[in-house]
Design a protein around this motif. Structure first.
Motif, PDB file in Angstrom:
ATOM      1  N   LEU A  29       0.791  -1.225   0.000  1.00 38.05           N
ATOM      2  CA  LEU A  29       0.000   0.000   0.000  1.00 38.05           C
ATOM      3  C   LEU A  29       0.827   1.282   0.000  1.00 38.05           C
ATOM      4  O   LEU A  29       0.543   2.199  -0.761  1.00 38.05           O
ATOM      5  N   ARG A  30       1.818   1.364   0.854  1.00 39.79           N
ATOM      6  CA  ARG A  30       2.468   2.640   1.113  1.00 39.79           C
ATOM      7  C   ARG A  30       3.650   2.935   0.199  1.00 39.79           C
ATOM      8  O   ARG A  30       3.897   4.099  -0.135  1.00 39.79           O
ATOM      9  N   TRP A 198      -5.457   6.236   2.243  1.00 36.37           N
ATOM     10  CA  TRP A 198      -4.805   5.607   3.400  1.00 36.37           C
ATOM     11  C   TRP A 198      -5.472   6.057   4.696  1.00 36.37           C
ATOM     12  O   TRP A 198      -5.769   5.246   5.572  1.00 36.37           O
ATOM     13  N   ARG A 321      -1.802  -2.673  -5.338  1.00 38.98           N
ATOM     14  CA  ARG A 321      -2.360  -1.689  -4.410  1.00 38.98           C
ATOM     15  C   ARG A 321      -3.872  -1.592  -4.581  1.00 38.98           C
ATOM     16  O   ARG A 321      -4.617  -1.588  -3.583  1.00 38.98           O
ATOM     17  N   THR A 324      -5.552  -4.656  -3.146  1.00 41.72           N
ATOM     18  CA  THR A 324      -5.477  -4.698  -1.688  1.00 41.72           C
ATOM     19  C   THR A 324      -6.498  -3.769  -1.060  1.00 41.72           C
ATOM     20  O   THR A 324      -7.192  -4.125  -0.103  1.00 41.72           O
ATOM     21  N   VAL A 325      -6.607  -2.550  -1.582  1.00 48.17           N
ATOM     22  CA  VAL A 325      -7.605  -1.604  -1.071  1.00 48.17           C
ATOM     23  C   VAL A 325      -9.008  -2.146  -1.294  1.00 48.17           C
ATOM     24  O   VAL A 325      -9.865  -2.075  -0.402  1.00 48.17           O
TER      25      VAL A 325
END
Length: 347
Positions: A29-30, A198, A321, A324-325
């Protein structure tokens, strides 16, 4: 912004922080997508070069005997062209969501304005900010105010048991603490980066709705009319956060898919050019000699291979990403899908 590293959500606190910490989720994610892509490609390159030193058949021999570079790089030509066609399809899919008759567009506008007016009414704001980060900031700030009002409504009620008083204080402290963290991190966040989404993930509104409803279900007869009204207000404002997060998540997905499409299109032509050069000019006689003990042909062929897979790796890092979100926000409202998000007392 620092990555949250607390893991208190299993006891109902601190929002998503515990579930959003750790190296795996930081990677998914980050981490900047271009840096992630570069790391993956560097690892592949190092592995290819390192394997040439373990005693296998030398690459120059393979190229001389079976024209290995042709079989390696000719396959990339078709793959890259096919991938580019898929990119066009993705763009069409994303853009199709924005196309429609004037009546449809007007209905979308009215629904958006209606939601904004409902939010402003509940927050007692004349106008909420137009930026996603600012809008979420005001919404979370309103939730924090409602939690404070709820706690104040029962603070002086001597008829309530100490257990209920403590439970309400813990609930209000969890809401306000999580809200302040999210508000602090939303300041200066720009849509298009991952910061807004986020921080939207970092506010576990589903659990807060459940806890508020559970308090009323367990102690509804003890609560005063004012406290019961404050719970209703709390739940109502929390319910506004869900559609807002889903809306901004959808916009972010469209934004990211467009960025992904552009990135793949930018990389496709250089990658095809490199594949053509490798096919046309590299054979067993190219770049004789070694560098740092490694055949120069290995250095060159490994670099060509990395360029060939670059579009595919870019695609993977962006989609990881997004996926995952999407997985972490499948359920909207008072539904909690992950075991780590539940307490033992959830029935």
């Amino acid at each position: 912004m620092d990555t949250p590293d607390s893991d208190t959500d299993e006891s109902g606190g601190s929002g998503e922080q515990g579930r959003l910490s750790g190296p795996r989720l930081y990677l998914l994610l980050r981490l900047n997508r271009w840096l992630f892509t570069g790391v993956v490609l560097a690892i592949v390159y190092c592995v290819l070069v390192a394997v040439s030193q373990v005693g296998l058949t030398p690459l120059r021999v393979i190229v001389a005997s079976s024209n290995g570079t042709f079989w390696i790089f000719s396959a990339f030509i078709g793959a890259i062209i096919t991938g580019t066609s898929i990119v066009v399809t993705i763009n069409q899919l994303v853009l199709s969501q924005e196309l429609g008759a004037v009546g449809d567009q007007r209905e979308r506008m009215e629904e958006a304005m209606s939601f904004r007016r409902d939010t402003e009414d509940k927050l007692e704001e004349d106008v909420t900010p137009p930026e996603p980060a600012g809008f979420l900031y005001e919404l979370v700030d309103g939730i924090e105010d409602e939690a404070t009002d709820f706690e104040s409504a029962v603070a002086g009620d001597t008829d309530l048991s100490d257990e209920l008083q403590e439970r309400i204080r813990d609930y209000a402290d969890e809401v306000t603490g999580n809200a302040r963290t999210v508000k602090s991190n939303l300041e200066g966040a720009q849509f298009g980066t991952f910061e807004v989404i986020w921080n939207a993930l970092d506010f576990n509104y589903s659990r807060k709705i459940y806890d508020a409803r559970q308090i009323r279900a367990d102690h509804g007869e003890e609560l005063s009319d004012e406290a019961d009204e404050e719970i209703d207000e709390m739940i109502t404002v929390l319910k506004l956060f869900g559609p807002a997060r889903e809306h901004f998540k959808t916009l972010y997905f469209q934004w990211e898919l467009i960025n992904l499409s552009r990135a793949l299109l930018y990389v496709a032509v250089p990658a095809l050019t490199v594949m053509g050069l490798m096919l046309m000019y590299v054979d067993a006689n190219a770049l004789p000699g070694t560098t740092l003990g490694v055949d120069n042909l290995v250095w060159l062929t490994s670099a060509g291979f990395v360029v060939g897979i670059a579009p595919f790796v870019i695609f993977i890092t962006f989609i990881l990403r997004i996926a995952t979100v999407a997985k972490r926000t499948l359920a909207m409202g008072p539904f909690i899908l992950r075991e780590s998000a539940r307490d033992d007392d959830l029935g």
